[in-house]
Write an enzyme that holds these catalytic residues in place. Sequence first.
Site, PDB file in Angstrom:
ATOM      1  N   ASP A   1      49.941  -4.052   4.387  1.00  0.00           N
ATOM      2  CA  ASP A   1      50.680  -2.792   4.273  1.00  0.00           C
ATOM      3  C   ASP A   1      51.819  -2.871   5.273  1.00  0.00           C
ATOM      4  O   ASP A   1      51.902  -3.839   6.044  1.00  0.00           O
ATOM      5  CB  ASP A   1      49.765  -1.585   4.579  1.00  0.00           C
ATOM      6  CG  ASP A   1      50.235  -0.315   3.868  1.00  0.00           C
ATOM      7  OD1 ASP A   1      51.410   0.043   4.010  1.00  0.00           O
ATOM      8  OD2 ASP A   1      49.409   0.317   3.171  1.00  0.00           O
TER       9      ASP A   1
ATOM     10  N   HIS B   1      54.937  -0.207  -0.066  1.00  0.00           N
ATOM     11  CA  HIS B   1      54.205  -0.460   1.188  1.00  0.00           C
ATOM     12  C   HIS B   1      54.316  -1.930   1.609  1.00  0.00           C
ATOM     13  O   HIS B   1      53.332  -2.523   2.049  1.00  0.00           O
ATOM     14  CB  HIS B   1      52.723  -0.098   1.031  1.00  0.00           C
ATOM     15  CG  HIS B   1      52.466   1.382   1.047  1.00  0.00           C
ATOM     16  ND1 HIS B   1      52.378   2.109   2.215  1.00  0.00           N
ATOM     17  CD2 HIS B   1      52.275   2.274   0.047  1.00  0.00           C
ATOM     18  CE1 HIS B   1      52.144   3.387   1.927  1.00  0.00           C
ATOM     19  NE2 HIS B   1      52.079   3.514   0.616  1.00  0.00           N
TER      20      HIS B   1
ATOM     21  N   GLU C   1      52.699   4.667  -4.257  1.00  0.00           N
ATOM     22  CA  GLU C   1      53.781   5.192  -3.424  1.00  0.00           C
ATOM     23  C   GLU C   1      54.988   4.263  -3.281  1.00  0.00           C
ATOM     24  O   GLU C   1      55.628   4.254  -2.236  1.00  0.00           O
ATOM     25  CB  GLU C   1      53.245   5.541  -2.023  1.00  0.00           C
ATOM     26  CG  GLU C   1      52.213   6.646  -2.054  1.00  0.00           C
ATOM     27  CD  GLU C   1      51.730   7.057  -0.673  1.00  0.00           C
ATOM     28  OE1 GLU C   1      51.725   8.271  -0.415  1.00  0.00           O
ATOM     29  OE2 GLU C   1      51.363   6.193   0.141  1.00  0.00           O
TER      30      GLU C   1
END
Length: 688
Positions: free
Chosen positions: A194, A272, A328
Amino acid sequence: MKKKLLAFLFAGLSGIALSLSAVSCGRSSEFAEVVIPRPATIEKCAGTFRIPTPLTVAFDTPETVADALGAYLRTTSLPAAETAEDAALRFVLTSEEGVPASEEGYELSVLPEGAVVRARGEAGLFYGLQTLLQLRSHYGDKIPAQRIVDAPRFGYRGMHLDESRHFFGKEFVKKQLRMMASLKLNRLHWHLTDGGGWRIEIDRYPELTEIAAWRAVEPWQEWLDAGRRPFGRREDPNAYGGFYTKEEIREVVAYADSLHITVIPEIEMPGHSEEVLAVYPELSCAGKPYVYDDLCIGNDKTFEFLENVLTEVMELFPSEYIHIGGDEATKKGWATCPKCRARMQREGLKDLDELQSYAVHRVEEFLNARGRKLLGWDEILQGGLAPNAAVMSWRGMSGGRKAAASGHPVVMTPGSFCYLDKYQGNPSTEPKALEGSLPLAKVYMCEPAPEDMEGRENVLGVQANLWTEYVPTAEHAEYMLYPRMFALAEVAWSAPERKDYDDFHRRALLRIETARAEGYNTFDQVASERAERPEALKQVKHLALGCPVSCGAEWYESYAADGAASLTDGWFGPWNYGYRWLGFLNRDFEATIDLGAVKAIREVKADFLQWHSALIGLPKSVEIAVSEDGEHFTVLGEELNDLPFDDPKLQCRAFGWEGTAQARYVRCRAAFHGNAGGWIFIDEIVVN
Ligand code: ACM
């Protein structure tokens, strides 16, 4: 079979069978259960099983199974010694009648003359042993005789661990795997990459662990405030991070396997990915680091990178599913990136969602061709779900519902029930957490496959997630995990009709004690406040209870509680604004209560919520006025708020007046705090 034991075992087993029919077992309301997750059926039997030292053990199983169980037994506190004669504990692999059909199910008979675990599968024997170990933790060496027949509700019972934002290391992970096994959890979803750091050695891309595993500072907020940069090297002063070597990964995966836990790695894409772009900026639409979070989908090099990484990942992890993140993505660079635009044109993709979906499809094909399946967060539904993908539903249940209805496998992990990075206790005294409240009881309320859900048979199971932005240490990670993982385990394993929060709460307190004795750092407020706002647990009696209220401002449709009546129902809201709180957007609040007759009053207090990350602020001021006729009001007082709107702690505060007055009508006006797009939330106006 372990031949040397067979002759004895047949004799021994018929002995046990005889005693089973001789002892009387039955349901008993007197019988306090102790096991988490709660078994399907428990019958109390006469007498007590006294665990001898040594505890002699025999196996009526293939040798490999006996060896594995024997090795595991030696790691437990049971004083086990293998024997061929008079074994006090036996494991029997069998598909005889009475043994649950599930490979993970078992029957455990604990009788004065000995204990027997019978199961169809190796996992079932292991879980029967886990139940016995929990009984022993509670009762010591004198276990009340009982017979348990048990099997799980779901095949996927997961725990997620984010080691990108903070890194804890293999001993920590192994310790949590032991707890997972004890709770009959069987999937570790390991979030290894991440923006906060890359945590897995990949031979082909050494910069991922030489640089992208080491950020300049540890404190998450400081690193964010510095624009999520830079990554440095291990030797740099203040460097924070770490990674798993391939050897360590293999060790963890094998250890998990010995505990009947599958480790599912997550390699985040296409969002990410700041840490990847920090070292391979050519994979960013900007061509340089620290501009975008997302990988460039127009660039074939991105897929070359992902496929090379996944190839090495698949060598390390034998799991059926490989988690590819998918959540996301900001999609910010894609719209103007010439490579992405060219890709969209070539492939006939009409928008950025379809571009994302193209990437997921392409990665899925790669995985499927190598015998693996793709699992991703529910954003992978955007632009069209890849044909064989499984969906992990985190933004509520709707993504999971949609995927299940269309026949895709689903793991439920809705944020409002399964996100363990939220507060579990009083936010004003708990260590910093993600804003929002998830007490133990709320985790327990999770229903992963509601009856009205179309395709509910596609729900593989349920998982709780520990994101670690605000979880800097191993001790703190355990504190956030337990006891809430106990609740998740019961959600995942036990049938809904076996769930009972009061009984679970009692067992959780017992399990917390043993967990602490085993060296786990658990949240410790469960006994005193049930980890919920104490004021929200009991209805408050006051003078205005049940009195009619007229509200002079319109509340927001989604935060309607039970309408104006909520303000005098005697119920304070929890540390969670979705329930019992009445929400007002961008406006002042006003309400008038009719006490029914003129009464002497000495106090009026209106209770408000502050929750900065949700833009909920305390009012600027609260004015209390009274009237005898409902027309002519006298202001009794005004209380000003001195807590800044940006104070990050979630908290509740009452504002009002104290004194003496006579009134039939009580009016409360709260002035909006003035932050555009912000809210006022109120739960109760108490009059005494
Ligand atoms: C997520 O919490 N972003 C999956």
